[in-house]
Design a protein around this motif. Structure first.
Motif, PDB file in Angstrom:
ATOM      1  N   VAL A  25      44.686  10.650  14.521  1.00 57.26           N
ATOM      2  CA  VAL A  25      45.095  10.172  15.844  1.00 57.26           C
ATOM      3  C   VAL A  25      45.702  11.355  16.610  1.00 57.26           C
ATOM      4  O   VAL A  25      46.589  12.035  16.094  1.00 57.26           O
ATOM      5  N   PRO A  26      45.239  11.613  17.823  1.00 55.71           N
ATOM      6  CA  PRO A  26      45.694  12.783  18.587  1.00 55.71           C
ATOM      7  C   PRO A  26      47.051  12.558  19.269  1.00 55.71           C
ATOM      8  O   PRO A  26      47.152  12.511  20.503  1.00 55.71           O
ATOM      9  N   LEU A  31      50.801  12.324  24.023  1.00 52.86           N
ATOM     10  CA  LEU A  31      52.084  12.646  24.659  1.00 52.86           C
ATOM     11  C   LEU A  31      51.879  13.465  25.927  1.00 52.86           C
ATOM     12  O   LEU A  31      52.518  13.221  26.946  1.00 52.86           O
ATOM     13  N   GLN A  32      50.982  14.437  25.851  1.00 57.74           N
ATOM     14  CA  GLN A  32      50.790  15.363  26.956  1.00 57.74           C
ATOM     15  C   GLN A  32      49.984  14.781  28.103  1.00 57.74           C
ATOM     16  O   GLN A  32      50.149  15.201  29.248  1.00 57.74           O
ATOM     17  N   LYS A  33      49.096  13.850  27.807  1.00 57.76           N
ATOM     18  CA  LYS A  33      48.207  13.310  28.836  1.00 57.76           C
ATOM     19  C   LYS A  33      48.195  11.782  28.800  1.00 57.76           C
ATOM     20  O   LYS A  33      47.166  11.161  28.497  1.00 57.76           O
ATOM     21  N   PRO A  34      49.336  11.170  29.128  1.00 58.54           N
ATOM     22  CA  PRO A  34      49.360   9.704  29.147  1.00 58.54           C
ATOM     23  C   PRO A  34      48.514   9.170  30.302  1.00 58.54           C
ATOM     24  O   PRO A  34      48.287   9.864  31.292  1.00 58.54           O
ATOM     25  N   MET A  35      48.049   7.962  30.142  1.00 60.45           N
ATOM     26  CA  MET A  35      47.313   7.318  31.229  1.00 60.45           C
ATOM     27  C   MET A  35      48.312   7.001  32.342  1.00 60.45           C
ATOM     28  O   MET A  35      49.517   6.886  32.100  1.00 60.45           O
ATOM     29  N   ASP A  36      47.831   6.855  33.554  1.00 64.09           N
ATOM     30  CA  ASP A  36      48.698   6.586  34.704  1.00 64.09           C
ATOM     31  C   ASP A  36      49.606   5.394  34.441  1.00 64.09           C
ATOM     32  O   ASP A  36      49.161   4.352  33.967  1.00 64.09           O
ATOM     33  N   GLY A  37      50.886   5.597  34.734  1.00 64.14           N
ATOM     34  CA  GLY A  37      51.864   4.525  34.628  1.00 64.14           C
ATOM     35  C   GLY A  37      52.397   4.258  33.237  1.00 64.14           C
ATOM     36  O   GLY A  37      53.129   3.290  33.038  1.00 64.14           O
ATOM     37  N   MET A  38      52.053   5.098  32.258  1.00 57.75           N
ATOM     38  CA  MET A  38      52.514   4.826  30.901  1.00 57.75           C
ATOM     39  C   MET A  38      53.881   5.454  30.630  1.00 57.75           C
ATOM     40  O   MET A  38      54.832   4.768  30.341  1.00 57.75           O
ATOM     41  N   MET A  64      55.824  14.440  16.016  1.00 62.84           N
ATOM     42  CA  MET A  64      55.184  14.107  17.298  1.00 62.84           C
ATOM     43  C   MET A  64      54.911  12.607  17.391  1.00 62.84           C
ATOM     44  O   MET A  64      55.068  12.009  18.461  1.00 62.84           O
ATOM     45  N   ALA A  65      54.527  11.994  16.289  1.00 62.82           N
ATOM     46  CA  ALA A  65      54.281  10.554  16.290  1.00 62.82           C
ATOM     47  C   ALA A  65      55.571   9.787  16.581  1.00 62.82           C
ATOM     48  O   ALA A  65      55.562   8.800  17.323  1.00 62.82           O
ATOM     49  N   MET A 120      45.263   9.493   1.918  1.00 61.37           N
ATOM     50  CA  MET A 120      45.645   9.206   3.306  1.00 61.37           C
ATOM     51  C   MET A 120      46.329  10.401   3.946  1.00 61.37           C
ATOM     52  O   MET A 120      46.189  10.627   5.143  1.00 61.37           O
ATOM     53  N   ARG A 121      47.065  11.162   3.165  1.00 64.14           N
ATOM     54  CA  ARG A 121      47.710  12.380   3.682  1.00 64.14           C
ATOM     55  C   ARG A 121      46.671  13.269   4.343  1.00 64.14           C
ATOM     56  O   ARG A 121      46.869  13.758   5.456  1.00 64.14           O
ATOM     57  N   LEU A 122      45.564  13.479   3.667  1.00 64.99           N
ATOM     58  CA  LEU A 122      44.512  14.354   4.179  1.00 64.99           C
ATOM     59  C   LEU A 122      43.716  13.692   5.299  1.00 64.99           C
ATOM     60  O   LEU A 122      43.360  14.335   6.281  1.00 64.99           O
ATOM     61  N   HIS A 123      43.443  12.411   5.150  1.00 63.07           N
ATOM     62  CA  HIS A 123      42.620  11.690   6.123  1.00 63.07           C
ATOM     63  C   HIS A 123      43.315  11.563   7.485  1.00 63.07           C
ATOM     64  O   HIS A 123      42.695  11.760   8.527  1.00 63.07           O
ATOM     65  N   PHE A 124      44.616  11.240   7.448  1.00 56.70           N
ATOM     66  CA  PHE A 124      45.370  11.027   8.688  1.00 56.70           C
ATOM     67  C   PHE A 124      46.223  12.239   9.080  1.00 56.70           C
ATOM     68  O   PHE A 124      46.850  12.227  10.130  1.00 56.70           O
TER      69      PHE A 124
END
Length: 142
Positions: A25-26, A31-38, A64-65, A120-124
């Motif tokens: 998940v990016p 965080l850097q590019k939220p959709m308008d109004g978020m 960051m999460a 999961m450590r590697l996958h996520f």
């Protein structure tokens, strides 16, 4: 306490809004590019080294999460989606961050054998301890 399924629904909504269909998940770009109004954009280059945990290769992503989870919780968008109650709940925000970075739907897409902290450590791209906690949480309410 919080309703896990309600929070999972909010996470699913976030993944749809940001067109996230596969891990990792990016969280940084969310965080850097939220959709308008978020929420307000975050300049991650301005974050101090003390903010980011560095005890694992993937610890900065988990930091960051957590920051993303806080932005969601404190935003008007978050209030509209009933997550504002987590503002004073540090454990709840941490659990919400794990949901965001390891969405239930993506975890369920893994084979049963791949649902281990190590895989999961590697996958996520998360610390193994966070993957373990996420699996424990999912076992409680899935």
């Amino acid at each position: 306490m919080y309703d896990y399924q309600e929070l999972e629904a909010v996470v699913n909504n976030l993944m749809t809004i940001f067109s996230v269909t596969t891990p990792p998940v990016p969280v940084e770009s969310m965080l850097q590019k939220p959709m308008d109004g978020m929420w307000d954009e975050v300049d991650v280059t301005q974050l101090s080294g003390s903010f980011l945990r560095m005890d694992d290769q993937y610890s900065p992503r988990m930091s960051m999460a957590r920051l993303l989870a806080r932005h969601v919780v404190y935003s008007a968008w978050g209030a509209d989606h009933n997550v504002g109650h987590l503002k004073e709940d540090t454990d709840g925000i941490r659990a919400f961050a794990r949901m965001i970075i390891m969405p239930q739907t993506m975890v369920q897409e893994l084979s049963t054998g791949a649902r281990t902290p190590t895989t999961m450590r590697l996958h996520f791209e998360v610390p193994e301890d966070d993957a373990r906690k996420r699996l424990e949480e999912l076992a409680l309410y899935s």
